[in-house]
Design a protein around this motif. Sequence first.
Motif, mmCIF file in Angstrom:
data_model
loop_
_atom_site.group_PDB
_atom_site.id
_atom_site.type_symbol
_atom_site.label_atom_id
_atom_site.label_comp_id
_atom_site.label_asym_id
_atom_site.label_seq_id
_atom_site.Cartn_x
_atom_site.Cartn_y
_atom_site.Cartn_z
ATOM 1 N N SER A 67 0.820 -1.205 0.000
ATOM 2 C CA SER A 67 0.000 0.000 0.000
ATOM 3 C C SER A 67 0.857 1.259 0.000
ATOM 4 O O SER A 67 0.701 2.135 -0.847
ATOM 5 N N GLY A 104 -2.996 -4.281 0.438
ATOM 6 C CA GLY A 104 -3.683 -2.994 0.319
ATOM 7 C C GLY A 104 -4.840 -2.993 -0.669
ATOM 8 O O GLY A 104 -5.716 -2.135 -0.586
ATOM 9 N N SER A 108 -3.448 1.675 -3.062
ATOM 10 C CA SER A 108 -2.065 1.555 -3.514
ATOM 11 C C SER A 108 -1.903 2.475 -4.712
ATOM 12 O O SER A 108 -2.832 3.206 -5.071
ATOM 13 N N TYR A 179 -8.693 -2.134 3.592
ATOM 14 C CA TYR A 179 -7.736 -2.825 2.731
ATOM 15 C C TYR A 179 -8.413 -4.039 2.077
ATOM 16 O O TYR A 179 -9.627 -4.175 2.154
#
Length: 359
Positions: A67, A104, A108, A179
């Motif tokens: 991420s 992530g 990202s 996430y």
Amino acid sequence: MTTTTLFDSYRLGDLTLPNRVVMAPMSRIRAADGGLATPSMATYYAQRATAGLIVTEGVQPSLIGQSNPGTPGLHTDEQVAAWRPVTAAVHTSGGRIFAQLMHGGRVSHPDTTGMRPVGPSAVAAVGEVFTPTGPQPTPTPRALETAEVPEHARSYAQAARRAIDAGFDGVELHGANGYLISQFLSSNANLRTDRYGGSVAGRIRFAVEAVSATVEAVGGARTGIRLSPGGTFWGVAEADVPELYTALLTELARLEVAYVHLEATADEEVLVGLRRAWPGTLIMNPVLPMGPKQTGRTEADHWLGLGADLVSFGRAFIANPDLVERLRTGLPIAPADEATYYQGGDAGYLTYSAYQHTV
């Protein structure tokens, strides 16, 4: 009837925790190039080894799962080797440490990974994501094909195997805070019409497959998961929170995972209901992550009274490596310098000391 305190020991899987204080996972952005853990990270975690359990910062299980820049990974042999001195330092200092595995998903950026982020659907997260050149708007992710989803679920299991090889006592899957796992649970980030979307059973499927693969890889006693019921991080929303999480906890109970780590992202009534629905070990993070308040002794005792087995402390651990002793003896909790949270370097990372008693 005896009252449980923060300082009672607790049996977690094969581990005996000397107290019920858990160091919560917190990104500190101190890894070296290539997602490598560093000697400073070994010192940082070892300084806090009096916690009953340490859960590390989020560790990417794959390059596409990264991420933020500056975060460590567990998907290369070099990363495994770099983590070994960290886990050894914690164990030498008498501690126990789980790696938090964090994919992530859509949170990202191609400037960080060299790849377009992936997610359950082509819906961008809300907000700006850190990149090597500073914050940038979150890009629209590429929606995963049905046939691709299982490999991302398995990436947690592959990283878990590497974590055990690196000397960790176990892993925590990051199923919270917007996430990848949280994106699949969401009713607005996940617009899929295949088996991974739509109904409650569809939306929990990815989480269950990721946990199931990890349990198969390293065992239930070494596998935990963190969840944020009703949380709205990165713009996620969840319909039917009690139903969604009760269904997920029912599946997790079948897998006999070591623990569920809940964040206080829903009303207490909802959270207490989920405690009733979960027969296993519950770690409670009693205050909203990054919210105005830090967890203290009062909040911890309140949740032990409501049935939590362990209580996690985040920000209080940054400036107080000796947090357990401060809680035990009622010493003041030092404030952390927020400007140093993510700036890199040892200042605001290794420069906090144990309480100085003056004569």
